[in-house]
Design an enzyme around this catalytic site. Structure first.
Site, mmCIF file in Angstrom:
data_model
loop_
_atom_site.group_PDB
_atom_site.id
_atom_site.type_symbol
_atom_site.label_atom_id
_atom_site.label_comp_id
_atom_site.label_asym_id
_atom_site.label_seq_id
_atom_site.Cartn_x
_atom_site.Cartn_y
_atom_site.Cartn_z
ATOM 1 N N HIS A 166 -11.569 5.778 31.807
ATOM 2 C CA HIS A 166 -11.404 4.352 31.535
ATOM 3 C C HIS A 166 -12.660 3.599 31.989
ATOM 4 O O HIS A 166 -13.456 4.106 32.775
ATOM 5 C CB HIS A 166 -10.166 3.832 32.259
ATOM 6 C CG HIS A 166 -8.880 4.370 31.685
ATOM 7 N ND1 HIS A 166 -7.647 4.009 32.142
ATOM 8 C CD2 HIS A 166 -8.663 5.251 30.675
ATOM 9 C CE1 HIS A 166 -6.713 4.631 31.434
ATOM 10 N NE2 HIS A 166 -7.305 5.399 30.538
ATOM 11 N N GLU B 73 -13.169 1.238 34.070
ATOM 12 C CA GLU B 73 -13.321 1.031 35.509
ATOM 13 C C GLU B 73 -13.959 2.253 36.170
ATOM 14 O O GLU B 73 -14.751 2.125 37.116
ATOM 15 C CB GLU B 73 -11.957 0.784 36.168
ATOM 16 C CG GLU B 73 -11.232 -0.467 35.698
ATOM 17 C CD GLU B 73 -10.280 -0.192 34.527
ATOM 18 O OE1 GLU B 73 -10.655 0.599 33.634
ATOM 19 O OE2 GLU B 73 -9.182 -0.771 34.501
ATOM 20 N N CYS C 100 -6.329 3.514 37.414
ATOM 21 C CA CYS C 100 -7.537 2.784 37.801
ATOM 22 C C CYS C 100 -7.265 1.850 38.977
ATOM 23 O O CYS C 100 -8.166 1.571 39.766
ATOM 24 C CB CYS C 100 -8.079 1.979 36.631
ATOM 25 S SG CYS C 100 -8.720 3.046 35.349
ATOM 26 N N SER D 68 -16.902 -2.530 -10.998
ATOM 27 C CA SER D 68 -16.777 -3.286 -9.747
ATOM 28 C C SER D 68 -17.903 -2.982 -8.757
ATOM 29 O O SER D 68 -17.910 -3.504 -7.643
ATOM 30 C CB SER D 68 -15.426 -2.984 -9.088
ATOM 31 O OG SER D 68 -15.402 -1.650 -8.633
ATOM 32 N N LEU E 123 -14.697 6.065 0.867
ATOM 33 C CA LEU E 123 -13.955 5.446 1.974
ATOM 34 C C LEU E 123 -14.401 5.971 3.341
ATOM 35 O O LEU E 123 -13.579 6.175 4.232
ATOM 36 C CB LEU E 123 -12.432 5.613 1.788
ATOM 37 C CG LEU E 123 -11.846 5.086 0.473
ATOM 38 C CD1 LEU E 123 -10.339 5.346 0.405
ATOM 39 C CD2 LEU E 123 -12.126 3.599 0.282
ATOM 40 N N THR F 112 2.440 7.309 -6.163
ATOM 41 C CA THR F 112 3.837 7.718 -6.364
ATOM 42 C C THR F 112 3.965 9.123 -6.956
ATOM 43 O O THR F 112 4.734 9.939 -6.469
ATOM 44 C CB THR F 112 4.542 6.711 -7.311
ATOM 45 O OG1 THR F 112 4.143 5.409 -6.928
ATOM 46 C CG2 THR F 112 6.043 6.815 -7.201
ATOM 47 N N GLY G 172 -6.300 -1.644 -4.554
ATOM 48 C CA GLY G 172 -6.749 -2.729 -5.429
ATOM 49 C C GLY G 172 -5.781 -3.900 -5.417
ATOM 50 O O GLY G 172 -5.047 -4.125 -4.461
ATOM 51 N N HIS H 195 -2.682 -5.024 -2.837
ATOM 52 C CA HIS H 195 -2.748 -6.271 -2.059
ATOM 53 C C HIS H 195 -1.489 -7.101 -2.260
ATOM 54 O O HIS H 195 -0.923 -7.645 -1.320
ATOM 55 C CB HIS H 195 -3.982 -7.082 -2.468
ATOM 56 C CG HIS H 195 -5.254 -6.485 -1.953
ATOM 57 N ND1 HIS H 195 -6.492 -6.869 -2.393
ATOM 58 C CD2 HIS H 195 -5.466 -5.527 -1.023
ATOM 59 C CE1 HIS H 195 -7.418 -6.171 -1.758
ATOM 60 N NE2 HIS H 195 -6.815 -5.350 -0.928
HETATM 61 P P1 NDP Z 1 -4.484 -0.348 -7.128
HETATM 62 O O1 NDP Z 1 -5.692 0.324 -6.645
HETATM 63 O O2 NDP Z 1 -3.899 -1.469 -6.351
HETATM 64 O O3 NDP Z 1 -3.410 0.780 -7.339
HETATM 65 C C1 NDP Z 1 -2.137 0.417 -7.779
HETATM 66 C C2 NDP Z 1 -1.331 1.666 -8.001
HETATM 67 O O4 NDP Z 1 -0.989 2.244 -6.758
HETATM 68 C C3 NDP Z 1 -0.024 1.350 -8.671
HETATM 69 O O5 NDP Z 1 -0.184 1.244 -10.031
HETATM 70 C C4 NDP Z 1 0.801 2.518 -8.240
HETATM 71 O O6 NDP Z 1 0.566 3.616 -9.103
HETATM 72 C C5 NDP Z 1 0.251 2.864 -6.870
HETATM 73 N N1 NDP Z 1 1.192 2.380 -5.865
HETATM 74 C C6 NDP Z 1 2.087 3.148 -5.222
HETATM 75 N N2 NDP Z 1 2.834 2.423 -4.416
HETATM 76 C C7 NDP Z 1 2.429 1.151 -4.530
HETATM 77 C C8 NDP Z 1 2.866 -0.058 -3.946
HETATM 78 N N3 NDP Z 1 3.863 -0.097 -3.052
HETATM 79 N N4 NDP Z 1 2.245 -1.183 -4.317
HETATM 80 C C9 NDP Z 1 1.240 -1.165 -5.192
HETATM 81 N N5 NDP Z 1 0.792 -0.062 -5.781
HETATM 82 C C10 NDP Z 1 1.380 1.112 -5.461
HETATM 83 O O7 NDP Z 1 -4.705 -0.794 -8.639
HETATM 84 P P2 NDP Z 1 -5.210 -2.086 -9.383
HETATM 85 O O8 NDP Z 1 -5.316 -1.708 -10.795
HETATM 86 O O9 NDP Z 1 -4.440 -3.277 -9.014
HETATM 87 O O10 NDP Z 1 -6.663 -2.316 -8.814
HETATM 88 C C11 NDP Z 1 -7.707 -1.448 -9.197
HETATM 89 C C12 NDP Z 1 -8.926 -2.275 -9.538
HETATM 90 O O11 NDP Z 1 -9.352 -2.957 -8.372
HETATM 91 C C13 NDP Z 1 -10.077 -1.444 -9.967
HETATM 92 O O12 NDP Z 1 -10.672 -2.072 -11.071
HETATM 93 C C14 NDP Z 1 -11.031 -1.456 -8.809
HETATM 94 O O13 NDP Z 1 -12.350 -1.365 -9.227
HETATM 95 C C15 NDP Z 1 -10.743 -2.784 -8.213
HETATM 96 N N6 NDP Z 1 -11.026 -2.836 -6.799
HETATM 97 C C16 NDP Z 1 -11.892 -3.778 -6.330
HETATM 98 C C17 NDP Z 1 -12.121 -3.932 -4.982
HETATM 99 C C18 NDP Z 1 -12.974 -5.033 -4.499
HETATM 100 O O14 NDP Z 1 -12.866 -5.406 -3.306
HETATM 101 N N7 NDP Z 1 -13.842 -5.611 -5.296
HETATM 102 C C19 NDP Z 1 -11.516 -3.051 -4.001
HETATM 103 C C20 NDP Z 1 -10.623 -2.089 -4.592
HETATM 104 C C21 NDP Z 1 -10.392 -2.016 -5.923
HETATM 105 P P3 NDP Z 1 1.685 4.750 -9.241
HETATM 106 O O15 NDP Z 1 2.888 4.037 -9.788
HETATM 107 O O16 NDP Z 1 1.116 5.783 -10.078
HETATM 108 O O17 NDP Z 1 1.928 5.199 -7.850
HETATM 109 ZN ZN ZN Z 2 -7.211 2.855 33.677
#
Ligand code: NDP
Ligand code: ZN
Length: 362
Positions: free
Chosen positions: A51, A53, A85, A169, A205, A223, A293, A297
């Site tokens: 830690h 300390e 500590c 993108s 990533l 999924t 994506g 979000h």
């Molecule tokens: P996402 O990357 O958000 O993927 C969505 C897919 O994830 C769904 O269709 C689904 O597919 C799967 N999924 C499984 N569980 C969930 C859940 N609980 N909620 C949501 N999705 C789930 O896809 P988007 O098409 O919305 O976004 C992709 C786009 O975003 C691309 O064009 C990429 O270039 C862009 N992007 C841009 C970024 C930026 O910061 N500029 C960052 C990241 C992406 P399934 O049903 O097959 O499981």
């Molecule tokens: Zn400690």
């Protein structure tokens, strides 16, 4: 008091080196001051290692006797992977301990401070408390909620687009903004994206800018296991990868497991963000960086699962009805339901704007 803040700020600066690297422990810094001179410094850098300390007292040596110790978090009082500590500070003969904030961990929670006081050491608590709480906000959240702290990050154009209508993108924001993203990745235990982002962008990533640090765990919401076996996140072995599915056959999962990927099946066919967070909490993931994506979000926001939002906005207009925006999916039908944010910070990074915000507490 003025001096206390000065030395505590130094302890906080030292602690920052450990942010994102110490999970499941907090990042902590300690400074030992004797006769107006800094005689010891230390930071906790990795779980299982000493830690803050311990390093600071070691460096101070004999000069720890009669000294004041500034520590960003209450000293521990229990036997974990390392001895307490609080005992160390007592043995070293320090005269005074200044603590920024108490440790919410039920194993410590006030006991460390009580132990020091019982030994006749002066203890002051609360110097730069807000800064210390901010530094360990992910740890504090995890201890209280038992699920990871969620940071939602996106890079978009001034008109809110995260890609063009044709799916391009790379790159919307500048390399300076992207470097900042890599620094933030290193501060989280795990990065999460949706399978569509893997399919369109094939992201690595990993942390590729800045000082060499551990790569966070990579998590894909997928999924039906559509992630290609030759995607970077599966094939490159640069970091651990987990795929969360809605329930797939053993044979389907086996192809990924052979490549070292862990495949989890969720209890419902539609992956529920709350279930994902519970699973990650159980697996010890303290902080999650959600990098898209747009559908992912939306799911996180609608689940009320976001603790912080970080937007990088490029001074660019992309347009196009079919171009995705930072939050897609269903969204919120009524303005009254929209997620309202408090802006914490606005910075410029190269040509881009960075906004750090947090959902208002309801
Ligand atoms: P996402 O990357 O958000 O993927 C969505 C897919 O994830 C769904 O269709 C689904 O597919 C799967 N999924 C499984 N569980 C969930 C859940 N609980 N909620 C949501 N999705 C789930 O896809 P988007 O098409 O919305 O976004 C992709 C786009 O975003 C691309 O064009 C990429 O270039 C862009 N992007 C841009 C970024 C930026 O910061 N500029 C960052 C990241 C992406 P399934 O049903 O097959 O499981
Ligand atoms: Zn400690």
């Amino acid at each position: 008091m003025h001096n206390d803040e000065h030395y505590m700020r130094l302890a906080l600066d030292v602690a920052k080196a450990g942010v994102g690297q110490t999970s499941p422990n907090p990042a902590v810094g300690a400074v030992v001051v004797n006769g107006g001179t800094v005689v010891g410094l230390g930071a906790h850098l990795k779980a299982g290692e000493p830690h803050a300390e311990v390093y600071a007292i070691r460096m101070a040596g004999e000069k720890a006797r009669g000294a004041t110790v500034y520590v960003t978090l209450e000293p521990c009082s229990h036997y974990g992977k390392t001895p307490p500590c609080a005992d160390l500070l007592i043995q070293a003969g320090v005269r005074r301990v200044v603590v920024a904030t108490t440790d919410p961990n039920p194993l410590v929670a006030g006991k460390g401070i009580a132990k020091l006081r019982q030994a006749g050491i002066d203890v002051d608590v609360g110097v730069l408390k807000d800064e210390a709480d901010e530094l360990n906000r992910m740890f504090f959240h995890y201890i209280a909620a038992k699920t990871p702290f969620v940071t939602l990050k996106f890079a978009c154009s001034l008109d809110g687009k995260i890609a063009t209508a044709t799916g391009e993108s790379k790159w919307i924001t500048s390399s300076a903004a992207r470097e900042d993203v890599h620094r933030l990745r290193a501060q989280h235990d795990a990065i999460l994206v949706g399978v569509n982002t893997v399919l369109t962008d094939n992201p690595k990533l990993t942390v590729r800018f800045g000082e060499k640090r551990k790569n966070p765990l990579r998590i894909i919401l997928d999924t039906k296991l559509r992630t290609p076996l030759d995607a970077h996140v599966v094939a490159d072995k640069e970091a651990e990868t987990w795929i969360i599915t809605g329930g797939v056959s053993r044979e389907q999962a086996a192809a990924y497991e052979r490549l070292g990927v862990r495949v989890f099946s969720m209890p419902t066919a539609q992956i529920d963000v709350r279930d994902v967070l519970r699973l990650l909490g159980e697996q010890g993931v303290m902080s999650l960086f959600v990098e898209g994506g747009s559908r992912v979000h939306d799911s996180f926001l609608r689940a009320g699962a976001v603790n912080e939002v970080i937007a990088y906005i490029a001074p660019k207009l992309i347009g196009g009805r079919g171009a995705p925006t930072s939050v897609g999916g269903l969204g919120f039908a009524r303005l009254a339901e929209a997620v309202e944010l408090d802006i914490r910070r606005i910075e410029t990074i190269g040509p881009d704007i960075k906004i750090v915000a947090a959902p208002k507490r309801k």
